[in-house]
Design a protein around this motif. Structure first.
Motif, PDB file in Angstrom:
ATOM      1  N   ASP A 189       0.843  -1.184   0.000  1.00  0.00           N
ATOM      2  CA  ASP A 189       0.000   0.000   0.000  1.00  0.00           C
ATOM      3  C   ASP A 189       0.884   1.242   0.000  1.00  0.00           C
ATOM      4  OD1 ASP A 189      -2.280   1.519   0.015  1.00  0.00           O
ATOM      5  OD2 ASP A 189      -3.092   0.692   1.881  1.00  0.00           O
ATOM      6  N   THR A 190       0.282   2.388   0.219  1.00  0.00           N
ATOM      7  CA  THR A 190       1.040   3.648   0.180  1.00  0.00           C
ATOM      8  C   THR A 190       1.182   4.257   1.568  1.00  0.00           C
ATOM      9  OG1 THR A 190      -1.019   4.831  -0.333  1.00  0.00           O
ATOM     10  CG2 THR A 190       0.377   4.178  -2.189  1.00  0.00           C
ATOM     11  N   SER A 191       1.172   3.430   2.614  1.00  0.00           N
ATOM     12  CA  SER A 191       1.398   3.952   3.961  1.00  0.00           C
ATOM     13  C   SER A 191       2.809   4.528   4.044  1.00  0.00           C
ATOM     14  CB  SER A 191       1.234   2.835   4.989  1.00  0.00           C
ATOM     15  OG  SER A 191       2.302   1.911   4.891  1.00  0.00           O
ATOM     16  N   PRO A 192       3.063   5.436   4.982  1.00  0.00           N
ATOM     17  CA  PRO A 192       4.412   6.020   5.085  1.00  0.00           C
ATOM     18  C   PRO A 192       5.511   4.979   5.249  1.00  0.00           C
ATOM     19  CG  PRO A 192       2.845   7.299   6.389  1.00  0.00           C
ATOM     20  CD  PRO A 192       2.100   6.088   5.900  1.00  0.00           C
ATOM     21  N   ILE A 193       5.267   3.928   6.033  1.00  0.00           N
ATOM     22  CA  ILE A 193       6.296   2.900   6.228  1.00  0.00           C
ATOM     23  C   ILE A 193       6.590   2.184   4.913  1.00  0.00           C
ATOM     24  CG2 ILE A 193       6.745   0.657   7.301  1.00  0.00           C
ATOM     25  CD1 ILE A 193       5.382   1.635   9.800  1.00  0.00           C
ATOM     26  N   GLU A 194       5.538   1.802   4.189  1.00  0.00           N
ATOM     27  CA  GLU A 194       5.732   1.081   2.930  1.00  0.00           C
ATOM     28  C   GLU A 194       6.360   1.974   1.862  1.00  0.00           C
ATOM     29  OE1 GLU A 194       2.095  -1.984   2.556  1.00  0.00           O
ATOM     30  OE2 GLU A 194       1.557  -0.048   3.427  1.00  0.00           O
ATOM     31  N   ARG A 195       5.900   3.219   1.801  1.00  0.00           N
ATOM     32  CA  ARG A 195       6.450   4.136   0.802  1.00  0.00           C
ATOM     33  C   ARG A 195       7.932   4.398   1.055  1.00  0.00           C
ATOM     34  NH1 ARG A 195       5.430   4.440  -3.946  1.00  0.00           N
ATOM     35  NH2 ARG A 195       7.670   4.134  -4.023  1.00  0.00           N
ATOM     36  N   ALA A 196       8.295   4.580   2.330  1.00  0.00           N
ATOM     37  CA  ALA A 196       9.699   4.822   2.671  1.00  0.00           C
ATOM     38  C   ALA A 196      10.551   3.610   2.334  1.00  0.00           C
ATOM     39  CB  ALA A 196       9.819   5.176   4.152  1.00  0.00           C
ATOM     40  N   ALA A 197      10.049   2.408   2.616  1.00  0.00           N
ATOM     41  CA  ALA A 197      10.809   1.191   2.297  1.00  0.00           C
ATOM     42  C   ALA A 197      11.001   1.048   0.795  1.00  0.00           C
ATOM     43  CB  ALA A 197      10.095  -0.028   2.872  1.00  0.00           C
ATOM     44  N   ALA A 198       9.938   1.273   0.022  1.00  0.00           N
ATOM     45  CA  ALA A 198      10.047   1.160  -1.438  1.00  0.00           C
ATOM     46  C   ALA A 198      11.029   2.190  -1.994  1.00  0.00           C
ATOM     47  CB  ALA A 198       8.667   1.342  -2.070  1.00  0.00           C
ATOM     48  N   ASP A 199      10.962   3.407  -1.504  1.00  0.00           N
ATOM     49  CA  ASP A 199      11.891   4.445  -1.992  1.00  0.00           C
ATOM     50  C   ASP A 199      13.338   4.083  -1.673  1.00  0.00           C
ATOM     51  OD1 ASP A 199       9.776   5.903  -2.972  1.00  0.00           O
ATOM     52  OD2 ASP A 199       9.668   7.273  -1.261  1.00  0.00           O
ATOM     53  N   ALA A 200      13.552   3.497  -0.489  1.00  0.00           N
ATOM     54  CA  ALA A 200      14.914   3.098  -0.121  1.00  0.00           C
ATOM     55  C   ALA A 200      15.418   1.981  -1.034  1.00  0.00           C
ATOM     56  CB  ALA A 200      14.940   2.659   1.341  1.00  0.00           C
ATOM     57  N   ILE A 201      14.553   1.056  -1.379  1.00  0.00           N
ATOM     58  CA  ILE A 201      14.952  -0.032  -2.296  1.00  0.00           C
ATOM     59  C   ILE A 201      15.283   0.535  -3.670  1.00  0.00           C
ATOM     60  CG2 ILE A 201      14.129  -2.108  -3.490  1.00  0.00           C
ATOM     61  CD1 ILE A 201      12.374  -2.637  -0.971  1.00  0.00           C
ATOM     62  N   LEU A 202      14.419   1.390  -4.189  1.00  0.00           N
ATOM     63  CA  LEU A 202      14.636   1.965  -5.521  1.00  0.00           C
ATOM     64  C   LEU A 202      15.928   2.766  -5.582  1.00  0.00           C
ATOM     65  CD1 LEU A 202      10.965   3.111  -6.201  1.00  0.00           C
ATOM     66  CD2 LEU A 202      12.191   1.292  -7.414  1.00  0.00           C
ATOM     67  N   ALA A 203      16.273   3.431  -4.474  1.00  0.00           N
ATOM     68  CA  ALA A 203      17.472   4.267  -4.460  1.00  0.00           C
ATOM     69  C   ALA A 203      18.753   3.454  -4.387  1.00  0.00           C
ATOM     70  CB  ALA A 203      17.404   5.235  -3.280  1.00  0.00           C
ATOM     71  N   ARG A 204      18.660   2.192  -3.982  1.00  0.00           N
ATOM     72  CA  ARG A 204      19.866   1.406  -3.726  1.00  0.00           C
ATOM     73  C   ARG A 204      20.128   0.326  -4.768  1.00  0.00           C
ATOM     74  NH1 ARG A 204      18.211   3.314   1.170  1.00  0.00           N
ATOM     75  NH2 ARG A 204      19.809   3.620   2.797  1.00  0.00           N
ATOM     76  N   THR A 205      19.330   0.251  -5.819  1.00  0.00           N
ATOM     77  CA  THR A 205      19.568  -0.767  -6.847  1.00  0.00           C
ATOM     78  C   THR A 205      19.398  -0.151  -8.228  1.00  0.00           C
ATOM     79  OG1 THR A 205      18.883  -2.924  -7.710  1.00  0.00           O
ATOM     80  CG2 THR A 205      17.154  -1.545  -6.775  1.00  0.00           C
ATOM     81  N   GLY A 206      20.199  -0.654  -9.139  1.00  0.00           N
ATOM     82  CA  GLY A 206      20.046  -0.246 -10.529  1.00  0.00           C
ATOM     83  C   GLY A 206      19.244  -1.250 -11.335  1.00  0.00           C
ATOM     84  N   ALA A 207      18.577  -2.181 -10.659  1.00  0.00           N
ATOM     85  CA  ALA A 207      17.844  -3.243 -11.348  1.00  0.00           C
ATOM     86  C   ALA A 207      16.460  -2.805 -11.802  1.00  0.00           C
ATOM     87  CB  ALA A 207      17.716  -4.463 -10.431  1.00  0.00           C
TER      88      ALA A 207
END
Length: 472
Positions: free
Chosen positions: A338-356
């Motif tokens: 979902d788009t809860s703050p915890i989930e959004r923050a986790a997804a953004d952190a993943i996207l920022a740390r991988t070039g995949a």
């Protein structure tokens, strides 16, 4: 109040058992609804100090309007009942108190333990059944085999389910559910008042209180039925047992799914092979395929976070897994949630740390997310509702367990070999009753997760000898 129902012939109302519920207008007026909402936070605050006392057949919380009668189990004839201690870390209250018998509850009919089936083979099964399981997606998933078994055993019975709006999306249209009554919890006392008015028009013959919390107990009390079945003292929480007229027998803690299935034993319904009956519609499946269109190679879903931070795996490790899957297997990852703050923050952190370049599918909605699960070759998830949905749909799921006990809340009969167990110590044979263990999610390594993903792809992917069948 929203009621989702197919047309059904009018049935005559069954007179409620007033001796169990108090005066006929109890809880109907606004004052009672407000008081009912105040009880739970006050009770929880007092419980921390072990100050809750039940005496003279009422809750001594300055709320005499509730007039909730205590009911002594029939197999306990003593004037005082002492409960055995049970672990409470996995969400089960410590029952070390005692109840006092009074003239009031001596006169009231006793709430009994259902040691024999309430409706044995050959006896008529109740034609109007209500299930109270309001929230928590994982628990709603665990309730599905119960309602399916009931409808398989008594297809003519009418089954109503009381749910909050989120989980109602999951159950809506399910083949075993005739009617959904939506409880708008976010509306506060107005939600309770609206539900109370709705339930006054819906008599039932049997109510199953599958959720052992005060909120569910209060709603069970609102229903009109001669039989209200709930959990035993040790496994009920928040005085939930006050609101039921029958209780399933006490048993040691095992897997949570088996606990739900115990309700079938109590009402004389054969368990059979558990079925969940979850699957996306063709439209939901098409919408999901559009989101992941263009993804080549294996598709691996990441359920990025839960609402409880202690259950979550580190985003940087998800990112490392995504990077290595892309490099070593040509796999593409899709971020789910979902788009809860915890989930959004986790997804953004993943996207920022991988070039995949994982596909960001957060906020797709629960029903489309079912389609995304269906599209994945394997899903990686902590212990949360979406994980149990995957297992129910027969989608291979790698379970990440460190905080919660996989013997209690792990996958049921499927994909146990894919669990990464950071919960137990090496060689430890822990009990299903063992409680929460904070700080252990970081024990789970990327190497362990990659190994489980590889095992899932080898055994369960479409090209493997064993193909998964759906729905579950």
């Amino acid at each position: 109040m929203l009621s989702l129902s197919a047309s059904h012939p009018t049935v005559s109302a069954t007179e409620p058992l007033r001796r169990l519920h108090g005066p006929a207008d109890l809880g109907v007026n606004l004052l009672d609804e407000v008081v009912a909402l105040l009880v739970q936070p006050v009770y929880r605050a007092l419980r921390r100090r072990h100050l809750v006392v039940v005496v003279r057949a009422r809750l001594v919380l300055l709320v005499p309007q509730l007039d909730i009668r205590l009911r002594q189990p029939s197999n306990q004839g003593a004037k005082r009942l002492t409960h055995a201690d049970t672990p409470d870390e996995v969400g089960h209250r410590r029952a070390g108190g005692r109840r006092l018998m009074t003239e009031s509850n001596r006169r009231a009919p006793a709430a009994t333990t259902a040691t024999a089936a309430l409706f044995p083979p050959g006896a008529p099964f109740p034609p109007r059944v209500c299930v109270v399981m309001l929230s928590a997606l994982g628990d709603v998933v665990h309730a599905l085999p119960v309602v399916i078994a009931i409808k398989r055993h008594a297809p003519e019975c009418r089954l109503t389910w009381i749910l909050q709006p989120g989980p109602a999306q999951l159950v809506r249209g399910h083949r075993a559910v005739d009617e959904i009554v939506v409880f708008e919890r976010r509306r506060g006392w107005r939600g309770f008042a609206e539900l109370r008015r709705t339930l006054r028009t819906k008599p039932f013959d049997l109510v199953l209180d599958l959720q052992p919390y005060f909120k569910a107990g209060l709603i069970t009390w609102m229903t009109r039925a001669p039989v209200k079945l709930g959990l035993d003292y040790a496994r009920a929480r928040d005085l939930n047992w006050l609101f039921t007229t029958r209780r399933i027998p006490a048993r040691p803690l095992g897997h949570i799914q088996d606990q739900f299935l115990e309700f079938l034993d109590a009402v004389g319904v054969p368990r059979g092979e558990p079925e969940w009956g979850l699957a996306p519609t063709p439209e939901e499946r098409a919408a999901a395929r559009a989101i992941v269109a263009g993804a080549e190679g294996p598709l691996v879903g990441f359920v990025v976070a839960t609402s409880k931070q202690a259950k979550n795996w580190l985003p940087e490790r998800y990112a490392e897994v995504a990077t290595r899957l892309a490099a070593e297997r040509g796999a593409r990852c899709v971020l789910l949630g979902d788009t809860s703050p915890i989930e959004r923050a986790a997804a953004d952190a993943i996207l920022a740390r991988t070039g995949a370049a994982p596909i960001d599918a957060l906020g797709s909605g629960l029903r489309v997310t079912l389609g995304l699960f269906d599209a994945c070759d394997v899903v990686v998830s902590p212990d949360t509702g979406p994980f149990h949905i995957c297992v129910a749909m027969n989608v291979p799921a790698v379970g990440l367990y460190g905080y919660t006990n996989p013997k209690r809340v792990g996958p049921y009969r499927r994909f146990g070999e894919l669990v990464v167990d950071g919960y137990g110590d090496p060689g430890e044979d822990y009990s299903p009753a063992a409680g929460y263990r904070p700080g252990r999610m970081d024990r789970i390594t990327t190497a362990q997760v990659l190994e489980r993903i590889g095992a899932a792809l080898a055994r369960y992917s479409p090209g493997a000898p064993w193909r998964r069948s759906r729905p579950g």
